[in-house]
Design an enzyme around this catalytic site. Structure first.
Site, mmCIF file in Angstrom:
data_model
loop_
_atom_site.group_PDB
_atom_site.id
_atom_site.type_symbol
_atom_site.label_atom_id
_atom_site.label_comp_id
_atom_site.label_asym_id
_atom_site.label_seq_id
_atom_site.Cartn_x
_atom_site.Cartn_y
_atom_site.Cartn_z
ATOM 1 N N PRO A 246 0.840 -1.211 0.000
ATOM 2 C CA PRO A 246 0.000 0.000 0.000
ATOM 3 C C PRO A 246 0.871 1.256 0.000
ATOM 4 C CG PRO A 246 0.043 -1.003 2.184
ATOM 5 C CD PRO A 246 0.778 -1.939 1.278
ATOM 6 N N ASP A 416 5.773 2.691 2.312
ATOM 7 C CA ASP A 416 4.975 1.504 2.601
ATOM 8 C C ASP A 416 4.078 1.842 3.788
ATOM 9 O OD1 ASP A 416 3.926 -0.927 3.372
ATOM 10 O OD2 ASP A 416 5.820 -2.030 3.186
ATOM 11 N N HIS A 417 2.784 2.021 3.521
ATOM 12 C CA HIS A 417 1.866 2.497 4.566
ATOM 13 C C HIS A 417 1.625 1.446 5.647
ATOM 14 C CE1 HIS A 417 -0.576 5.438 6.298
ATOM 15 N NE2 HIS A 417 -1.529 5.587 5.392
ATOM 16 N N ARG A 418 2.106 0.231 5.453
ATOM 17 C CA ARG A 418 1.958 -0.785 6.493
ATOM 18 C C ARG A 418 2.853 -0.486 7.696
ATOM 19 N NH1 ARG A 418 3.230 -6.029 2.952
ATOM 20 N NH2 ARG A 418 4.973 -4.634 2.429
#
Length: 446
Positions: A246, A416-418
């Site tokens: 994401p 990386d939105h994680r």
């Protein structure tokens, strides 16, 4: 005794390579250090040198063929000397081939390992039989007519026994396509026949729709072409990254006016730095301050990299490579400049080794020289972020209530939105901006 030349292993991750071009032919005299052939890995095209003197006795793997590393590709020896029997390898995906390739001793290529024993035999695995498609039947007269008219008979539905295409089927097909009304120059028809172009698929742009030679050439240019190994890998890796990671984006604009002026001062003193040098150094410092951007996640765990191995995207004519500045935090500004310049130059010359293009922990993609105001980059697999740097343009900005013209450069961080949230991403990219605008900082580093 004949010496086996095998496909070298350039880089730990390289499992197979494609021979793009042979610089020597069978019977040629080979000297130690001569470039024998060029190979394409998934990252670069590299030259392979000979470590033997002798005659090129036999070429086993031809141009365009892909084989696993350590597989025999040729033999060098005395003129007229017999060569060992070598069974050509099956497709590289066959597990048995890979296993046999690992057991074969390598020959030394440019920067490679010592030579292999003279006799090497690599057994090929028997691939599973492919599904046999339905057979195509066509009568000799029908085949001759289709050839004369320069059309593809595979598109014709046969009415003969077992679906055989007979002459009347070709005639009916031609009538249904209005073939008799088509205008085709003799030279265009000849070229189409030579190149295997179905004339019915060519759009004529001559007078009254007449098909000319250029129209056939346009049809030839439209035929599907196999992507280079590099482009296939780029497509696979970036598709994987964009669909499984994401992406979150943060953009800021840095005022580069004072830094540009300082660069000119340094240049007058003989210290030549590029804008990229300052950007890379600012990124390195921020990766130390906010280490989560120097990490990698699989969605369940996160792993921090203790060293900053900074990738910098370099555009080539046929793709993109990312040479890596290893242990970047250990370099001072001049060392960073020299390393970045060397890697970029060798990347454009196609002289980088695969290990010099692997292992990056964060990447910078600078398109400042391409006149773009803003862009988003896709994160390289195995990283938590990439910084996209656009061109520096003059803009009117408000400073202390006054309108002034300043040199502004937009940077967009993809993360990386994680593992990186909005606040952290904003802090990271703003930290880079603040460092680029801090001239006292750069005076202490140069």
């Amino acid at each position: 005794m004949a010496q086996a030349v095998v496909m070298p292993k350039f880089g730990q991750a390289t499992e197979e390579s494609t021979i793009m071009k042979w610089h020597k032919k069978e019977g040629d005299i080979i000297k130690k250090g001569d470039v024998m052939f060029e190979i394409e890995t998934d990252k670069a095209v590299l030259e392979v040198e000979s470590f033997f003197d002798g005659t090129l006795l036999k070429i086993i793997v031809g141009e365009g063929e892909t084989v696993p590393v350590s597989v025999t590709v040729a033999f060098i020896g005395e003129k007229g000397e017999a060569v060992p029997d070598v069974v050509k390898t099956a497709p590289v995906s066959a597990p048995a081939v890979r296993q046999e390739a690992r057991q074969a001793a390598p020959v030394k290529a440019a920067g490679g390992a010592p030579a292999a024993p003279a006799s090497v035999s690599v057994a090929a695995a028997v691939p599973s039989a492919p599904e046999v498609p339905g057979r195509f039947f066509i009568s000799p007269r029908a085949k001759a007519l289709a050839k004369k008219c320069v059309i593809d008979p595979l598109k014709i539905k046969g009415t003969g026994g077992n679906g055989r295409v007979v002459e009347r089927d070709v005639v009916a097909y031609l009538e249904s396509k209005g073939y008799s009304n088509m205008k085709i120059s003799p030279s265009a028809k000849s070229l189409a026949a030579k190149e295997g172009i179905d004339i019915l698929t060519v759009r004529g742009k001559g007078v009254s729709g007449r098909i000319m030679v250029q129209d056939v050439r346009n049809a030839m240019a439209e035929r599907p072409k196999t992507l280079s190994k590099m482009r296939q890998v780029i497509a696979q890796r970036l598709t994987q990254s964009f669909t499984t990671t994401p992406h979150f984006y943060v953009s800021v604009s840095a005022d580069m006016t004072d830094l540009f002026a300082y660069r000119q001062e340094l240049k007058a003193k003989g210290q030549v730095y590029t804008v990229t040098d300052f950007i890379l150094e600012a990124v390195i410092m921020m990766l130390e301050e906010i280490p989560v951007l120097n990490s990698v996640s699989d969605g369940r765990t996160i792993r921090w990299h203790s060293s900053v191995d900074l990738g910098m995207a370099v555009a080539l004519d046929d793709g993109l490579v990312v040479p890596v500045i290893k242990n970047a935090t250990e370099l001072n500004m001049m060392e960073l400049h020299d390393m970045a310049k060397s890697l970029a130059t060798r990347a454009k010359e196609g002289k980088l080794l695969p290990d010099e293009m692997t292992g990056s922990t964060f990447t910078v993609s600078n398109m400042g020289m391409l006149d773009v105001e803003n862009f988003n980059a896709i994160i390289n697999p195995g990283e938590a972020g990439i910084l996209a740097v656009a061109s520096t343009v003059q803009k009117v900005v408000v400073i202390e209530g006054q309108m002034k013209i300043r040199s502004m450069m937009t940077m967009t961080l993809s993360t990386d939105h994680r593992i990186v949230d909005g606040a952290t991403g904003a802090a990271f990219v703003n930290g880079i901006k603040n460092k680029l605008e801090d001239i006292e900082l750069w005076k202490s580093l140069t």
